[in-house]
Design an enzyme around this catalytic site. Structure first.
Site, short mmCIF file in Angstrom:
data_model
loop_
_atom_site.label_atom_id
_atom_site.label_comp_id
_atom_site.label_asym_id
_atom_site.label_seq_id
_atom_site.Cartn_x
_atom_site.Cartn_y
_atom_site.Cartn_z
N LYS A 276 16.45 20.64 -10.91
CA LYS A 276 15.71 19.43 -11.26
C LYS A 276 16.54 18.40 -12.02
O LYS A 276 17.36 18.75 -12.86
CB LYS A 276 14.47 19.79 -12.10
CG LYS A 276 13.42 20.60 -11.39
CD LYS A 276 12.78 19.83 -10.25
CE LYS A 276 11.95 18.68 -10.71
NZ LYS A 276 10.81 19.06 -11.56
N HIS B 5 0.83 -1.22 0.00
CA HIS B 5 0.00 0.00 0.00
C HIS B 5 0.87 1.27 0.00
O HIS B 5 0.44 2.31 0.50
CB HIS B 5 -0.94 0.03 1.21
CG HIS B 5 -1.76 -1.20 1.38
ND1 HIS B 5 -2.89 -1.44 0.64
CD2 HIS B 5 -1.57 -2.29 2.18
CE1 HIS B 5 -3.39 -2.63 1.00
NE2 HIS B 5 -2.61 -3.16 1.92
N GLU C 231 9.48 7.60 -16.91
CA GLU C 231 8.12 8.11 -17.09
C GLU C 231 7.60 7.76 -18.48
O GLU C 231 6.41 7.46 -18.65
CB GLU C 231 8.10 9.62 -16.86
CG GLU C 231 8.34 10.00 -15.40
CD GLU C 231 8.55 11.49 -15.19
OE1 GLU C 231 8.63 11.88 -14.02
OE2 GLU C 231 8.64 12.24 -16.18
#
Length: 459
Positions: free
Chosen positions: A283, A156, A290
């Site tokens: 970043k 979870h 992705e």
């Protein structure tokens, strides 16, 4: 005029011609069409439909054409031909004249199309199998070189129990091992030759289809021409295998994206497979992963598409089947590209040992060990589970790990807890106890690594 023009008086509408054409995507089957055409010319010769001299002339012209195609297959796209089969036939006739028109004797585009497609699928499957093995090898070598790194396992998306990075790697080895097995099964069922089935009822010429099949590397010939020309089960199976494997690649990507996040900070991705921001200088984005995650949906879409195309088709061949190729071609390329990218990601990834261990310690992932400890002292598991949960609450309130609680605190919840509790709830102890088959115990993991290395011939 098209290959079927004799029946028609009027020319096809220009818009219909473009709508009907498949050359823009089936041109990639050019090599397979030449291979099946050469095999067909040889069986025509053996059946005395053409002479040996004629066969040699046809074969030489076809291989000459194949050489030209390999040098520049993009020139095919300049043609106004309907499909790759008509393009090759037209070029063959240009090279050897009317003899080129003999090649199609006893053959239909219906069996020709599916033969070429099966040959293409077979070639791509072998490439995919190689890359699935390479990906498994990369996981195994990564597991071996990072065998001592302890990290939290999750359920979870909550820290659950401690595992090792090696154990995590082995989970994906199992997934891709199943992908390999599925693909081998697809190859087994796919490798049956359609050629000689003709339009739908077989050919009237005396063709030895079994000999023809073996000459192209097939295991045998199909049993029923009506089924053969309308069969695209192999496309469905291949796309199904691709979809399952892409799902595994997507899950792998999601894990790594999370591990790479500032919140987890378990790994450092290589600069070579990440990108930056046009605005935010700090970043470092996991774009490769992705994209794998996103491309999974694209492959799944192709599987749904072919299932919907086939679901209501009557026997035998229907033009709907022309729509089987674009999704297949795109999906197989996408799958292979994603396998290669996953290999690249793994090979250049750095694991942060301290961050992984700290997360395992802070997440109360050793709480189950307290319950098991109490069970060994004679307490029923449900009661032991409750006591362990209360101790977790106490540790949270004191902002401590379970290992940092004093013995007096432990004994407030059960006087059966003694000083040996501490050695029972270390991360190493949590791991070592799980000796059951498939467990996380380092000795078990090491044994699985050795087995996998033997299976994959890693020396």
């Amino acid at each position: 005029m098209g290959l079927w023009g004799g029946r028609f008086i009027n020319e096809s509408n220009k818009l219909f011609k473009e709508f009907n054409r498949s050359l823009s995507f089936d041109y990639i089957l050019a090599e397979e069409d030449v291979i099946s055409s050469v095999a067909w010319s040889k069986i025509l010769m053996k059946s005395k439909i053409i002479t040996e001299k004629e066969q040699i002339t046809i074969e030489s012209a076809l291989f000459e054409l194949l050489k030209e195609i390999k040098e520049n297959n993009q020139k095919i796209l300049k043609s106004k031909c309907e499909d790759i089969h008509s393009w090759i036939e037209e070029k063959l006739i240009q090279k050897i004249g009317i003899l080129g028109k003999k090649l199609h004797t006893g053959r239909s585009r219906n069996d020709q199309i599916t033969t070429d497609l099966k040959l293409w699928c077979r070639k791509k499957i072998h490439l995919l199998l190689e890359n699935i093995i390479e990906l498994q090898k990369t996981f195994i070598l990564s597991a071996e070189s990072n065998h001592n790194i302890i990290m939290p396992g999750y359920t979870h998306l909550q820290r659950a129990q401690p595992i090792t990075f090696s154990y995590w790697c082995l989970a994906y080895v199992e997934m891709f091992r199943r992908d390999f097995s599925r693909l081998k099964d697809v190859l087994k069922r796919l490798n049956v030759s359609p050629l000689g089935s003709a339009a739908l009822s077989g050919t009237a010429w005396k063709i030895n289809r079994e000999e023809l099949a073996l000459s192209m590397g097939f295991d045998s010939a199909t049993n029923n021409a009506l089924d053969t020309v309308s069969d695209r089960d192999y496309v469905v199976e291949l796309l199904s295998s691709a979809s399952i494997s892409m799902m595994h690649l997507s899950r792998f990507s999601e894990d790594i994206i999370f591990f790479n996040s500032g919140e987890a900070d378990f790994i450092e991705l290589s600069d070579t497979i990440t990108s930056g921001s046009s605005l935010m200088p700090q970043k470092k984005n996991p774009d490769a992963l992705e994209l794998i995650r996103a491309k999974c949906g694209r492959v799944h879409g192709s599987l749904i598409s072919i299932l919907v195309i086939l679901k209501s088709l009557p026997l035998s061949y229907n033009k709907d089947m022309q729509e089987d190729k674009e999704g297949l071609f795109d999906s197989i390329k996408t799958w292979n590209d994603c396998l290669c990218m996953a290999i690249l990601v793994l090979k250049n990834m750095q694991i942060k040992n301290e961050s992984c261990r700290k997360a395992a310690e802070e997440g109360y992932s050793n709480a189950t060990e307290i319950a098991d400890y109490l069970v060994k002292k004679g307490i029923a598991f449900r009661e032991a589970h409750n006591i362990s949960g209360q101790l977790v609450l106490r540790a949270i309130s004191e902002k401590k790990s379970l290992n940092e609680l004093k013995l007096s605190v432990f004994q407030m919840y059960s006087n059966l807890i003694q000083n040996d509790i501490y050695k029972n709830i270390t991360l190493e102890s949590c791991l070592e106890k799980r000796m059951s088959k498939g467990g996380v115990a380092p000795s078990q993991v090491y044994e699985e690594i050795i087995k996998a290395k033997k299976r994959l011939n890693i020396f």
